[in-house]
Design a protein around this motif. Structure first.
Motif, PDB file in Angstrom:
ATOM      1  N   THR A   1       5.381   0.995  -2.613  1.00 17.48           N
ATOM      2  CA  THR A   1       4.875  -0.352  -2.380  1.00 17.48           C
ATOM      3  C   THR A   1       4.497  -0.995  -3.705  1.00 17.48           C
ATOM      4  OG1 THR A   1       2.506   0.150  -2.272  1.00 17.48           O
ATOM      5  CG2 THR A   1       3.778   0.555  -0.278  1.00 17.48           C
ATOM      6  N   PRO A   2       4.269  -2.303  -3.706  1.00 18.73           N
ATOM      7  CA  PRO A   2       3.639  -2.894  -4.892  1.00 18.73           C
ATOM      8  C   PRO A   2       2.273  -2.249  -5.104  1.00 18.73           C
ATOM      9  CG  PRO A   2       4.556  -4.597  -3.472  1.00 18.73           C
ATOM     10  CD  PRO A   2       4.626  -3.311  -2.710  1.00 18.73           C
ATOM     11  N   ALA A   3       1.820  -2.197  -6.335  1.00 17.67           N
ATOM     12  CA  ALA A   3       0.556  -1.524  -6.661  1.00 17.67           C
ATOM     13  C   ALA A   3      -0.611  -2.037  -5.829  1.00 17.67           C
ATOM     14  CB  ALA A   3       0.254  -1.679  -8.154  1.00 17.67           C
ATOM     15  N   SER A   4      -0.649  -3.325  -5.583  1.00 16.39           N
ATOM     16  CA  SER A   4      -1.780  -3.908  -4.852  1.00 16.39           C
ATOM     17  C   SER A   4      -1.807  -3.537  -3.370  1.00 16.39           C
ATOM     18  CB  SER A   4      -1.748  -5.434  -4.992  1.00 16.39           C
ATOM     19  OG  SER A   4      -0.553  -5.949  -4.405  1.00 16.39           O
ATOM     20  N   LEU A   5      -0.744  -2.941  -2.856  1.00 16.05           N
ATOM     21  CA  LEU A   5      -0.673  -2.622  -1.425  1.00 16.05           C
ATOM     22  C   LEU A   5      -0.775  -1.137  -1.106  1.00 16.05           C
ATOM     23  CD1 LEU A   5       2.113  -5.141  -0.330  1.00 16.05           C
ATOM     24  CD2 LEU A   5      -0.372  -5.395  -0.174  1.00 16.05           C
ATOM     25  N   VAL A   6      -0.869  -0.287  -2.113  1.00 14.15           N
ATOM     26  CA  VAL A   6      -0.893   1.161  -1.880  1.00 14.15           C
ATOM     27  C   VAL A   6      -2.051   1.553  -0.961  1.00 14.15           C
ATOM     28  CG1 VAL A   6      -1.217   3.415  -2.988  1.00 14.15           C
ATOM     29  CG2 VAL A   6       0.349   1.753  -3.987  1.00 14.15           C
ATOM     30  N   GLU A   7      -3.244   1.125  -1.303  1.00 16.35           N
ATOM     31  CA  GLU A   7      -4.414   1.500  -0.497  1.00 16.35           C
ATOM     32  C   GLU A   7      -4.337   0.911   0.908  1.00 16.35           C
ATOM     33  OE1 GLU A   7      -8.175   0.956  -2.469  1.00 16.35           O
ATOM     34  OE2 GLU A   7      -7.403   1.860  -4.313  1.00 16.35           O
ATOM     35  N   GLN A   8      -3.815  -0.302   1.029  1.00 14.03           N
ATOM     36  CA  GLN A   8      -3.675  -0.925   2.348  1.00 14.03           C
ATOM     37  C   GLN A   8      -2.738  -0.105   3.230  1.00 14.03           C
ATOM     38  OE1 GLN A   8      -2.786  -5.209   2.546  1.00 14.03           O
ATOM     39  NE2 GLN A   8      -1.185  -4.709   4.012  1.00 14.03           N
ATOM     40  N   TRP A   9      -1.605   0.316   2.708  1.00 19.76           N
ATOM     41  CA  TRP A   9      -0.675   1.143   3.478  1.00 19.76           C
ATOM     42  C   TRP A   9      -1.348   2.448   3.901  1.00 19.76           C
ATOM     43  CZ3 TRP A   9       4.371   1.116   5.357  1.00 19.76           C
ATOM     44  CH2 TRP A   9       5.075  -0.082   5.182  1.00 19.76           C
ATOM     45  N   GLN A  10      -2.023   3.083   2.969  1.00 22.72           N
ATOM     46  CA  GLN A  10      -2.688   4.338   3.292  1.00 22.72           C
ATOM     47  C   GLN A  10      -3.735   4.133   4.393  1.00 22.72           C
ATOM     48  OE1 GLN A  10      -5.486   6.033   0.495  1.00 22.72           O
ATOM     49  NE2 GLN A  10      -4.631   8.077   0.836  1.00 22.72           N
ATOM     50  N   TYR A  11      -4.565   3.127   4.252  1.00 23.03           N
ATOM     51  CA  TYR A  11      -5.641   2.857   5.197  1.00 23.03           C
ATOM     52  C   TYR A  11      -5.097   2.503   6.586  1.00 23.03           C
ATOM     53  CZ  TYR A  11      -9.557   0.550   7.479  1.00 23.03           C
ATOM     54  OH  TYR A  11     -10.511   0.185   8.388  1.00 23.03           O
ATOM     55  N   ARG A  12      -4.154   1.575   6.654  1.00 22.68           N
ATOM     56  CA  ARG A  12      -3.652   1.130   7.966  1.00 22.68           C
ATOM     57  C   ARG A  12      -2.892   2.216   8.700  1.00 22.68           C
ATOM     58  NH1 ARG A  12      -1.994  -5.156   7.155  1.00 22.68           N
ATOM     59  NH2 ARG A  12      -4.115  -5.935   6.968  1.00 22.68           N
ATOM     60  N   LEU A  13      -2.074   2.968   8.000  1.00 24.43           N
ATOM     61  CA  LEU A  13      -1.343   4.032   8.702  1.00 24.43           C
ATOM     62  C   LEU A  13      -2.299   5.128   9.179  1.00 24.43           C
ATOM     63  CD1 LEU A  13       1.999   4.284   6.703  1.00 24.43           C
ATOM     64  CD2 LEU A  13       1.622   3.300   8.970  1.00 24.43           C
ATOM     65  N   ARG A  14      -3.359   5.380   8.417  1.00 29.56           N
ATOM     66  CA  ARG A  14      -4.347   6.380   8.843  1.00 29.56           C
ATOM     67  C   ARG A  14      -5.159   5.869  10.032  1.00 29.56           C
ATOM     68  NH1 ARG A  14      -8.052   6.549   4.858  1.00 29.56           N
ATOM     69  NH2 ARG A  14      -9.522   5.454   6.133  1.00 29.56           N
ATOM     70  N   THR A  15      -5.676   4.656   9.954  1.00 27.13           N
ATOM     71  CA  THR A  15      -6.573   4.179  11.009  1.00 27.13           C
ATOM     72  C   THR A  15      -5.832   3.775  12.281  1.00 27.13           C
ATOM     73  OG1 THR A  15      -6.579   1.940  10.079  1.00 27.13           O
ATOM     74  CG2 THR A  15      -8.367   3.416   9.407  1.00 27.13           C
ATOM     75  N   LEU A  16      -4.627   3.271  12.160  1.00 23.01           N
ATOM     76  CA  LEU A  16      -3.908   2.810  13.344  1.00 23.01           C
ATOM     77  C   LEU A  16      -3.020   3.876  13.978  1.00 23.01           C
ATOM     78  CD1 LEU A  16      -2.871  -0.747  12.064  1.00 23.01           C
ATOM     79  CD2 LEU A  16      -4.731  -0.178  13.648  1.00 23.01           C
ATOM     80  N   PHE A  17      -2.526   4.832  13.169  1.00 27.74           N
ATOM     81  CA  PHE A  17      -1.558   5.802  13.685  1.00 27.74           C
ATOM     82  C   PHE A  17      -1.906   7.249  13.359  1.00 27.74           C
ATOM     83  CE2 PHE A  17       0.664   1.780  13.158  1.00 27.74           C
ATOM     84  CZ  PHE A  17       1.267   1.643  14.398  1.00 27.74           C
ATOM     85  N   ASP A  18      -3.014   7.472  12.686  1.00 28.11           N
ATOM     86  CA  ASP A  18      -3.415   8.805  12.245  1.00 28.11           C
ATOM     87  C   ASP A  18      -2.326   9.467  11.385  1.00 28.11           C
ATOM     88  OD1 ASP A  18      -5.348  10.794  11.963  1.00 28.11           O
ATOM     89  OD2 ASP A  18      -4.486  11.982  13.602  1.00 28.11           O
ATOM     90  N   ILE A  19      -1.638   8.652  10.602  1.00 32.14           N
ATOM     91  CA  ILE A  19      -0.668   9.151   9.634  1.00 32.14           C
ATOM     92  C   ILE A  19      -1.399   9.226   8.301  1.00 32.14           C
ATOM     93  CG2 ILE A  19       1.499   8.692   8.422  1.00 32.14           C
ATOM     94  CD1 ILE A  19       2.411   7.168  10.970  1.00 32.14           C
ATOM     95  N   ARG A  20      -1.579  10.432   7.810  1.00 36.45           N
ATOM     96  CA  ARG A  20      -2.415  10.655   6.630  1.00 36.45           C
ATOM     97  C   ARG A  20      -1.545  10.871   5.396  1.00 36.45           C
ATOM     98  NH1 ARG A  20      -7.699  11.515   8.309  1.00 36.45           N
ATOM     99  NH2 ARG A  20      -7.833  11.437  10.578  1.00 36.45           N
TER     100      ARG A  20
END
Length: 182
Positions: A27-46
């Motif tokens: 991802t672009p650098a500014s979106l790395v944490e967002q991808w990690q957070y959303r996939l973990r909280t919405l889908f339990d993908i860690r």
């Protein structure tokens, strides 16, 4: 619908069934944490977040982390043998690229570093399948568009028969398997 939700809806059954075990998300650098957070909280993908300071020959980051989200701007440059380590690790079952239009190839300026990095993963069989997210895949530039398509589906005789390029696409792409004459 956001791209992370779309990705989660695609990934969740693939991960649950074991069809995808090793996953790399760029991802672009500014979106790395967002991808990690959303996939973990919405889908339990860690996902493990890639950090250059922990990617050393001794740490063997790429072999010890099966689901990774990383900044494409960080990974595209080969610093301290990073590309060798990722290429030496087990292949990825799936590669997801957010804002894939940054994987640009242009007739005049050539391929971007990001494009060359992903191209290397694909051509050296380090990726089994790819999923690209972009809001602007074509941007009025056929060469760049067909270059992206080439990353998704490297040229083969079957690809030439199924998806020939339009006649105005650069001859180099046609010669590599996307032209009418192939």
């Amino acid at each position: 619908m956001s791209k992370t939700i779309e990705a989660g809806l695609i990934l969740w059954p693939l991960l649950s069934s074991g069809k995808v075990r090793r996953l790399l998300i760029l991802t672009p650098a500014s979106l790395v944490e967002q991808w990690q957070y959303r996939l973990r909280t919405l889908f339990d993908i860690r996902l493990s977040m890639y950090r250059p300071e922990v990617d050393t020959p001794r740490a063997d980051f790429w072999s010890t982390h099966n689901q990774v989200v990383a900044s494409l701007p960080t990974l595209r440059s080969d610093r301290k043998g990073r590309h060798d380590r990722i290429l030496d690790a087990q292949p990825w079952d799936m590669l997801i690229v957010d804002e894939a239009h940054h994987l640009n190839a242009d007739v005049e300026t050539g391929k971007t570093q990001g494009y060359r990095f992903v191209e290397r993963l694909v051509t050296e069989d380090r990726v089994q399948s790819c999923l690209f997210f972009t809001g602007t895949p074509h941007r009025g530039k056929p060469y760049g568009f067909w270059s992206l398509m080439r990353l998704l589906r490297p040229p083969t005789s079957r690809a030439r028969a199924v998806a020939p390029a339009p006649p105005d696409v650069d001859l180099e792409l046609q010669a590599e398997g996307y032209g009418h004459g192939g």
